[in-house]
Design a protein around this motif. Structure first.
Motif, PDB file in Angstrom:
ATOM      1  N   GLY A  84       1.268   6.915   1.948  1.00  0.00           N
ATOM      2  CA  GLY A  84       0.583   7.309   3.180  1.00  0.00           C
ATOM      3  C   GLY A  84      -0.776   6.680   3.380  1.00  0.00           C
ATOM      4  N   GLN A  85      -1.338   6.099   2.300  1.00  0.00           N
ATOM      5  CA  GLN A  85      -2.659   5.469   2.416  1.00  0.00           C
ATOM      6  C   GLN A  85      -2.719   4.198   1.573  1.00  0.00           C
ATOM      7  OE1 GLN A  85      -5.430   8.442   1.039  1.00  0.00           O
ATOM      8  NE2 GLN A  85      -5.691   9.329   3.086  1.00  0.00           N
ATOM      9  N   GLU A  86      -3.343   3.179   2.121  1.00  0.00           N
ATOM     10  CA  GLU A  86      -3.712   1.996   1.337  1.00  0.00           C
ATOM     11  C   GLU A  86      -5.226   2.035   1.171  1.00  0.00           C
ATOM     12  OE1 GLU A  86      -3.605  -2.794   2.024  1.00  0.00           O
ATOM     13  OE2 GLU A  86      -1.664  -1.756   2.117  1.00  0.00           O
ATOM     14  N   ARG A  87      -5.695   1.650  -0.014  1.00  0.00           N
ATOM     15  CA  ARG A  87      -7.131   1.689  -0.295  1.00  0.00           C
ATOM     16  C   ARG A  87      -7.640   0.307  -0.689  1.00  0.00           C
ATOM     17  NH1 ARG A  87      -9.331   7.081  -1.808  1.00  0.00           N
ATOM     18  NH2 ARG A  87      -7.829   8.633  -1.091  1.00  0.00           N
ATOM     19  N   SER A  88      -8.914   0.080  -0.528  1.00  0.00           N
ATOM     20  CA  SER A  88      -9.493  -1.251  -0.762  1.00  0.00           C
ATOM     21  C   SER A  88      -9.296  -1.723  -2.192  1.00  0.00           C
ATOM     22  CB  SER A  88     -10.988  -1.253  -0.421  1.00  0.00           C
ATOM     23  OG  SER A  88     -11.689  -0.353  -1.265  1.00  0.00           O
ATOM     24  N   THR A  89      -9.292  -0.778  -3.130  1.00  0.00           N
ATOM     25  CA  THR A  89      -9.141  -1.121  -4.544  1.00  0.00           C
ATOM     26  C   THR A  89      -7.702  -0.963  -5.035  1.00  0.00           C
ATOM     27  OG1 THR A  89      -9.725   1.145  -5.136  1.00  0.00           O
ATOM     28  CG2 THR A  89     -11.511  -0.490  -5.127  1.00  0.00           C
ATOM     29  N   ASP A  90      -6.816  -0.466  -4.138  1.00  0.00           N
ATOM     30  CA  ASP A  90      -5.405  -0.191  -4.465  1.00  0.00           C
ATOM     31  C   ASP A  90      -5.264   0.945  -5.477  1.00  0.00           C
ATOM     32  OD1 ASP A  90      -4.456  -2.254  -2.744  1.00  0.00           O
ATOM     33  OD2 ASP A  90      -4.968  -3.729  -4.280  1.00  0.00           O
ATOM     34  N   ASP A  91      -6.343   1.718  -5.672  1.00  0.00           N
ATOM     35  CA  ASP A  91      -6.282   2.930  -6.493  1.00  0.00           C
ATOM     36  C   ASP A  91      -7.208   3.977  -5.868  1.00  0.00           C
ATOM     37  OD1 ASP A  91      -8.882   2.212  -7.234  1.00  0.00           O
ATOM     38  OD2 ASP A  91      -8.315   1.495  -9.219  1.00  0.00           O
ATOM     39  N   LEU A  92      -7.481   5.056  -6.572  1.00  0.00           N
ATOM     40  CA  LEU A  92      -8.257   6.156  -5.998  1.00  0.00           C
ATOM     41  C   LEU A  92      -9.732   5.840  -5.781  1.00  0.00           C
ATOM     42  CD1 LEU A  92      -6.799   9.167  -8.033  1.00  0.00           C
ATOM     43  CD2 LEU A  92      -6.536   8.775  -5.578  1.00  0.00           C
ATOM     44  N   GLU A  93     -10.218   4.772  -6.399  1.00  0.00           N
ATOM     45  CA  GLU A  93     -11.650   4.492  -6.386  1.00  0.00           C
ATOM     46  C   GLU A  93     -12.160   4.038  -5.024  1.00  0.00           C
ATOM     47  OE1 GLU A  93     -14.770   2.584  -9.550  1.00  0.00           O
ATOM     48  OE2 GLU A  93     -12.923   1.495  -9.176  1.00  0.00           O
ATOM     49  N   GLY A  94     -11.368   3.277  -4.291  1.00  0.00           N
ATOM     50  CA  GLY A  94     -11.839   2.673  -3.050  1.00  0.00           C
ATOM     51  C   GLY A  94     -11.559   3.516  -1.818  1.00  0.00           C
ATOM     52  N   PRO A  95     -12.240   3.202  -0.716  1.00  0.00           N
ATOM     53  CA  PRO A  95     -12.009   3.933   0.530  1.00  0.00           C
ATOM     54  C   PRO A  95     -10.660   3.569   1.154  1.00  0.00           C
ATOM     55  CG  PRO A  95     -13.526   2.114   0.906  1.00  0.00           C
ATOM     56  CD  PRO A  95     -13.299   2.182  -0.573  1.00  0.00           C
ATOM     57  N   VAL A  96     -10.168   4.467   1.990  1.00  0.00           N
ATOM     58  CA  VAL A  96      -8.902   4.254   2.684  1.00  0.00           C
ATOM     59  C   VAL A  96      -9.071   3.157   3.728  1.00  0.00           C
ATOM     60  CG1 VAL A  96      -7.168   5.307   4.184  1.00  0.00           C
ATOM     61  CG2 VAL A  96      -8.180   6.632   2.312  1.00  0.00           C
ATOM     62  N   THR A  97      -8.143   2.203   3.741  1.00  0.00           N
ATOM     63  CA  THR A  97      -8.193   1.094   4.712  1.00  0.00           C
ATOM     64  C   THR A  97      -7.048   1.139   5.715  1.00  0.00           C
ATOM     65  OG1 THR A  97      -7.007  -0.322   3.132  1.00  0.00           O
ATOM     66  CG2 THR A  97      -9.418  -0.452   3.134  1.00  0.00           C
ATOM     67  N   LYS A  98      -5.923   1.772   5.338  1.00  0.00           N
ATOM     68  CA  LYS A  98      -4.768   1.886   6.238  1.00  0.00           C
ATOM     69  C   LYS A  98      -4.082   3.222   5.979  1.00  0.00           C
ATOM     70  CE  LYS A  98      -3.854  -3.119   6.143  1.00  0.00           C
ATOM     71  NZ  LYS A  98      -2.889  -4.165   5.731  1.00  0.00           N
ATOM     72  N   GLU A  99      -3.514   3.817   7.036  1.00  0.00           N
ATOM     73  CA  GLU A  99      -2.810   5.083   6.897  1.00  0.00           C
ATOM     74  C   GLU A  99      -1.525   5.080   7.707  1.00  0.00           C
ATOM     75  OE1 GLU A  99      -5.218   8.865   6.360  1.00  0.00           O
ATOM     76  OE2 GLU A  99      -6.566   7.708   7.669  1.00  0.00           O
ATOM     77  N   ALA A 100      -0.575   5.914   7.275  1.00  0.00           N
ATOM     78  CA  ALA A 100       0.696   6.057   7.991  1.00  0.00           C
ATOM     79  C   ALA A 100       1.222   7.464   7.769  1.00  0.00           C
ATOM     80  CB  ALA A 100       1.705   5.028   7.497  1.00  0.00           C
ATOM     81  N   ASP A 101       1.950   7.987   8.769  1.00  0.00           N
ATOM     82  CA  ASP A 101       2.563   9.312   8.652  1.00  0.00           C
ATOM     83  C   ASP A 101       3.917   9.234   7.963  1.00  0.00           C
ATOM     84  OD1 ASP A 101       0.430  10.526   9.964  1.00  0.00           O
ATOM     85  OD2 ASP A 101       1.309  10.142  11.944  1.00  0.00           O
ATOM     86  N   GLN A 102       4.526   8.080   8.003  1.00  0.00           N
ATOM     87  CA  GLN A 102       5.860   7.906   7.420  1.00  0.00           C
ATOM     88  C   GLN A 102       5.828   8.074   5.902  1.00  0.00           C
ATOM     89  OE1 GLN A 102       7.655   4.188   8.549  1.00  0.00           O
ATOM     90  NE2 GLN A 102       9.144   4.236   6.867  1.00  0.00           N
ATOM     91  N   ARG A 103       6.930   8.620   5.344  1.00  0.00           N
ATOM     92  CA  ARG A 103       7.080   8.752   3.899  1.00  0.00           C
ATOM     93  C   ARG A 103       8.455   8.211   3.506  1.00  0.00           C
ATOM     94  NH1 ARG A 103       2.599   9.461   4.821  1.00  0.00           N
ATOM     95  NH2 ARG A 103       1.172  11.093   4.119  1.00  0.00           N
ATOM     96  N   PRO A 104       8.552   7.520   2.384  1.00  0.00           N
ATOM     97  CA  PRO A 104       9.832   6.913   2.007  1.00  0.00           C
ATOM     98  C   PRO A 104      10.754   7.910   1.300  1.00  0.00           C
ATOM     99  CG  PRO A 104       8.194   6.356   0.369  1.00  0.00           C
ATOM    100  CD  PRO A 104       7.479   7.166   1.424  1.00  0.00           C
ATOM    101  N   SER A 105      12.048   7.743   1.481  1.00  0.00           N
ATOM    102  CA  SER A 105      13.011   8.516   0.707  1.00  0.00           C
ATOM    103  C   SER A 105      13.251   7.803  -0.616  1.00  0.00           C
ATOM    104  CB  SER A 105      14.331   8.638   1.462  1.00  0.00           C
ATOM    105  OG  SER A 105      14.969   7.357   1.559  1.00  0.00           O
ATOM    106  N   GLU A 106      13.826   8.508  -1.577  1.00  0.00           N
ATOM    107  CA  GLU A 106      14.144   7.880  -2.856  1.00  0.00           C
ATOM    108  C   GLU A 106      15.142   6.753  -2.655  1.00  0.00           C
ATOM    109  OE1 GLU A 106      15.887   9.014  -7.293  1.00  0.00           O
ATOM    110  OE2 GLU A 106      15.055  10.584  -5.999  1.00  0.00           O
ATOM    111  N   ALA A 107      16.075   6.944  -1.718  1.00  0.00           N
ATOM    112  CA  ALA A 107      17.063   5.895  -1.432  1.00  0.00           C
ATOM    113  C   ALA A 107      16.382   4.643  -0.892  1.00  0.00           C
ATOM    114  CB  ALA A 107      18.101   6.422  -0.446  1.00  0.00           C
TER     115      ALA A 107
END
Length: 326
Positions: A84-107
């Protein structure tokens, strides 16, 4: 009369397979281990981010000569991707840069996994230690620059789903040198159209070591200072002064993994004491024995089970390249 230099520490050798805690940097961990062992020399075999936990192999003394063999070994990580979120550092440390409401299924995720196994091209994170024009990418990124990092070839042996929930998925990956798990999270999130980042990362194994080799900071401190309770010396104190103290290092040295363990990937050649003496002087020796290889780009010579040298075997002759103290 020449001025005598200070002693720099003990000539202790071996591997500390540290279970690094979250919040500790790799350089900080090496300094801590070097101080605990009062070692002359120390180095690690592959950086682990402060936000990651798990296996950080640290070489002491002669073991530092074997670091490249561990760096080249396969690694296993267990990691959680928050969707649901992409961050500048690609982990919890950086600020959010992109967001989406969609969530993937396991399939959806399982369909994607083959794209991320085998030999693939991967672009390292903006916040990484990759050098761009002589500067670290993370230094440039911290200054607000968008760094153009070229993709590079990596190899992923397997990528498995351990557990899936609507907002996050736990994976386990076995990969080769140079793989960025944060990039896996970023790229899978983009492919799934929901974005993603690493929320938890643990390195489980670094070949040839296994979780059975793990040792914690607490265990090392207990071995080093157990008899002294909480009365520990200052880690900022001069190592040369500390090494003069009448300290029994037997317990903590007992937690070391032998230097030779890093060389299990090489052919092992048993030699005599006389041959070991010649090799340690830099001389080649004839390899004897019915099963001895005639040619090998790299091999490991041992005498009485003790590591002597790494070298090449040419026409039945062992030629040392890197010699270890007896």
């Amino acid at each position: 009369m020449g001025r005598r230099g200070k002693k720099k520490g003990r000539p202790v050798s071996g591997w500390v397979v540290l279970d690094k805690p979250v919040g500790m940097g790799s350089t900080e961990a090496v300094s801590k281990i070097k101080w605990l062992f009062q070692a002359e020399k120390a180095g690690h075999a592959g950086t682990l981010d402060p936000l990651a936990s798990g296996m950080l192999p640290i070489a002491l003394g002669e073991a530092t000569k074997t670091v490249p063999y561990v760096q080249d070994g396969a690694k296993i990580y267990r990691f959680t991707v928050a969707w649901g979120q992409e961050r500048s550092t690609d982990d919890l440390e950086g600020p959010v840069t992109k967001e989406a409401d969609q969530r993937p299924s396991e399939a959806d995720i399982r369909v994607l996994l083959p794209k991320y196994t085998g030999v693939i091209m991967q672009t390292p994170p903006q916040f990484s230690a990759i050098k761009i024009a002589g500067e670290r990418a993370y230094d440039l990124a911290r200054e607000g620059e968008t760094v153009d990092i070229p993709p590079r070839e990596i190899e992923i042996g397997r990528l498995d789903i351990v557990e899936h929930k609507p907002d996050q998925t736990i994976f386990e990956v076995e990969c080769g040198k140079g793989t960025y798990v944060r990039s896996l999270a970023r790229d899978m999130g983009r492919d799934l159209g929901c974005f993603g980042h690493i929320s938890e990362l643990r390195r489980v194994e670094v070949e040839p070591f296994t979780p059975e080799d793990f040792v914690t900071i607490a265990e090392l401190e207990a071995a080093r200072f157990g008899a002294q309770g909480d009365d520990k010396p200052d880690p900022e104190a001069d190592a040369a002064d500390a090494v003069e103290m009448p300290i029994d290092f037997g317990a903590i040295d007992g937690l070391l993994v032998d230097t030779s363990a890093a060389l299990d990937c090489l052919p092992q050649i048993a030699i005599s004491d006389d041959a070991a003496t010649k090799i340690r002087l830099g001389n080649p020796v004839i390899i004897r024995g019915r099963d001895a290889p005639v040619e090998a780009e790299e091999a490991c010579a041992t005498a009485r089970g003790k590591l002597v040298a790494i070298g090449a075997i040419e026409q039945g002759m062992f030629k040392p390249k890197r010699v270890f103290a007896g």
